[in-house]
Design an enzyme around this catalytic site. Sequence first.
Site, short mmCIF file in Angstrom:
data_model
loop_
_atom_site.label_atom_id
_atom_site.label_comp_id
_atom_site.label_asym_id
_atom_site.label_seq_id
_atom_site.Cartn_x
_atom_site.Cartn_y
_atom_site.Cartn_z
N SER A 1 0.81 -1.22 0.00
CA SER A 1 0.00 0.00 0.00
C SER A 1 0.85 1.27 0.00
CB SER A 1 -0.93 0.01 1.22
OG SER A 1 -0.17 -0.08 2.42
N GLY A 2 2.01 1.19 -0.65
CA GLY A 2 2.82 2.39 -0.82
C GLY A 2 2.39 3.16 -2.06
N TYR B 1 8.40 6.98 4.69
CA TYR B 1 9.65 7.44 5.30
C TYR B 1 10.58 8.16 4.32
CZ TYR B 1 8.09 4.61 9.19
OH TYR B 1 7.33 4.10 10.22
N GLN C 1 12.11 11.11 2.70
CA GLN C 1 12.21 12.49 3.17
C GLN C 1 12.42 13.48 2.05
OE1 GLN C 1 15.30 12.86 6.09
NE2 GLN C 1 14.14 11.83 7.70
N GLY D 1 12.38 14.02 -1.45
CA GLY D 1 11.43 14.53 -2.43
C GLY D 1 11.35 13.67 -3.66
N GLU E 1 20.06 17.47 -4.89
CA GLU E 1 20.67 16.38 -4.14
C GLU E 1 21.83 15.79 -4.92
OE1 GLU E 1 17.53 13.68 -3.13
OE2 GLU E 1 16.47 15.13 -1.89
N ASP F 1 9.59 -9.25 0.99
CA ASP F 1 8.64 -10.34 0.81
C ASP F 1 8.31 -10.60 -0.65
OD1 ASP F 1 8.47 -10.42 3.64
OD2 ASP F 1 6.94 -8.86 3.61
N HIS G 1 22.40 4.62 2.23
CA HIS G 1 22.30 6.07 2.33
C HIS G 1 23.47 6.57 3.16
CE1 HIS G 1 20.84 10.13 2.89
NE2 HIS G 1 19.86 9.88 2.05
N ARG H 1 25.45 8.75 -4.36
CA ARG H 1 25.45 8.11 -3.05
C ARG H 1 26.47 7.00 -2.90
NH1 ARG H 1 18.90 7.80 -1.92
NH2 ARG H 1 18.64 10.03 -1.52
N HIS I 1 19.53 1.33 2.54
CA HIS I 1 18.45 2.28 2.24
C HIS I 1 17.55 1.86 1.09
CE1 HIS I 1 16.47 6.16 2.10
NE2 HIS I 1 16.86 6.37 0.86
N ARG J 1 21.07 4.12 -7.79
CA ARG J 1 19.92 5.00 -7.99
C ARG J 1 20.29 6.46 -7.76
NH1 ARG J 1 15.93 7.28 -4.52
NH2 ARG J 1 16.80 6.21 -2.71
N SER K 1 13.23 7.43 -7.10
CA SER K 1 12.41 6.26 -6.77
C SER K 1 10.92 6.57 -6.77
CB SER K 1 12.83 5.67 -5.42
OG SER K 1 12.80 6.66 -4.41
#
Length: 532
Positions: free
Chosen positions: A11-12, A46, A48, A50, A116, A223, A244, A291, A352, A387, A392
Amino acid sequence: MLKTDFLIIGSGIAGLTFAVKTARRFPDKTITILTKANTDETNTKYAQGGIAVVNDLEHDSFQKHIKDTLIAGDGLCNKDIVELVVKEGPDRVNEIIEWGTRFDKDKEGEYLRGKEGGHSEFRILHHKDITGFEMERALIEEVKKYPNIHIHNHWFVIDIITQHHLGFLVTKSTPDINCFGVYALNLQTGEIEKILSRITLMASGGAGQVYRTTTNPRIATGDGIAMVYRAKGRIENMEFIQFHPTALFEAGISPSFLITEAVRGDGGVLRNKDGEAFMERYDSRKDLAPRDIVARAIDNEMKRTGTEHVYLDCRHMDESKFKAHFPNIHKKCMDIGIDVMQQMIPVAPAAHYCCGGIKVNAIGHSSIRNLYACGECSSTGLHGANRLASNSLLEALVFAHRCAEDAAENIGRIDFNENIPDWNASGTTDPKEMILITQSLKELQLIMSDYVGIVRNDMRLQRAMRRIDLIHTETEDLYKSTNLSPQLLELRNLITIGYLIIKSAEFRKESRGLHFNTDYPEKSEMLQNIVL
């Protein structure tokens, strides 16, 4: 038994977007969402920093975003996928704005854009430092408008139903493996039920809990990826686990609190224990390098100086602007006694994001018929070996749309399979000691963190595989002999995730992107995806 036209696992942002689009198109068909926790407990919540999107062509361009993504992906991105995600992104972002997402604006009503690591322009739309939370909120409110969307919280999906459950031998070379639905454990009743579906979307999120330290919530146990692998679906690029660079260092605390990359985009500087701004020694882009580079640099500084963390220095930043853009980071730091305007923030890398996953094509098809996948559990070709920050959420929106469009074209040709047997739990008993499960999980996380982390070598990988093989054997014995619990199911899935990461890492005889092997420190000419 439950029957549904469309079944969504997760349910994201990916699952909810698919649900809304499908419900609008088919108000007479049933859409069922299964989630093992509460509806809003997802990796999306979670996020943060953007969402990266080019919607200011005066100062930015699609070609710049494409180039930045390809550079970060270190040669393994699918260029066609990168182009379609970047170019279709603005329309998808406009849709979620129409559904109520509130990105930050200035006094003139223009969107505020952040920058970023790896980005050449300011293109990150955000809602303070809780962008994912805001997008999830808007999507849940939109979902509530459609009576044909049914959300079932606290259902743990065990396995995908295929021909295997009808008594046929299914291997990876079996042509036309079909998904007929799932078996799921109703956590409220303790019953295992079969759910038949015509089309299934896997949107189950990431797998950060395979490591001891992660920014992911406790539900991120891989899962969906594990289920598809057991069902003989294709999985790729699992060696590319993104750490991260800047998770808040709190000894013994998991999940780790994320300090978004946007803090460095606004001027935060990484320093070692001696106060040295060390990133200039590793990359000309300094603190805003991609990253993989920043995480390895921090890892090297920690090992070189014998410390458990480095520092993020924000003391020179404007206090009012910091509080306005990063209110939750400011509050969290103050709660643990760190005044970011007076003290540096202790940070260390944490697992991450999973850049690999269920192999899908440009419309989200997995290698199993009638099974789509999108979001972090999928491997679309966008991220390659690493990434690019804030890509994402964009990928999830674009591929949820593409999956929904293609599923709408196919639903009329798919019927339910009524011959699926009920789950057989005969001969199982309640587990006698939960420590058999909890201790195995701790061992797994230590193995993965110590041997299969930011820096690897062949000896570590071989040792990890031997250790994980023993845990796998013990856990399978438990699975066959005891009644199922969410703890046992998550452990079983995480063991599969660990195996996939190790096996993929063993196959890659080079260092590329997020995979760094000291036995093969240079890039090779292989330029290929590792498919298992």
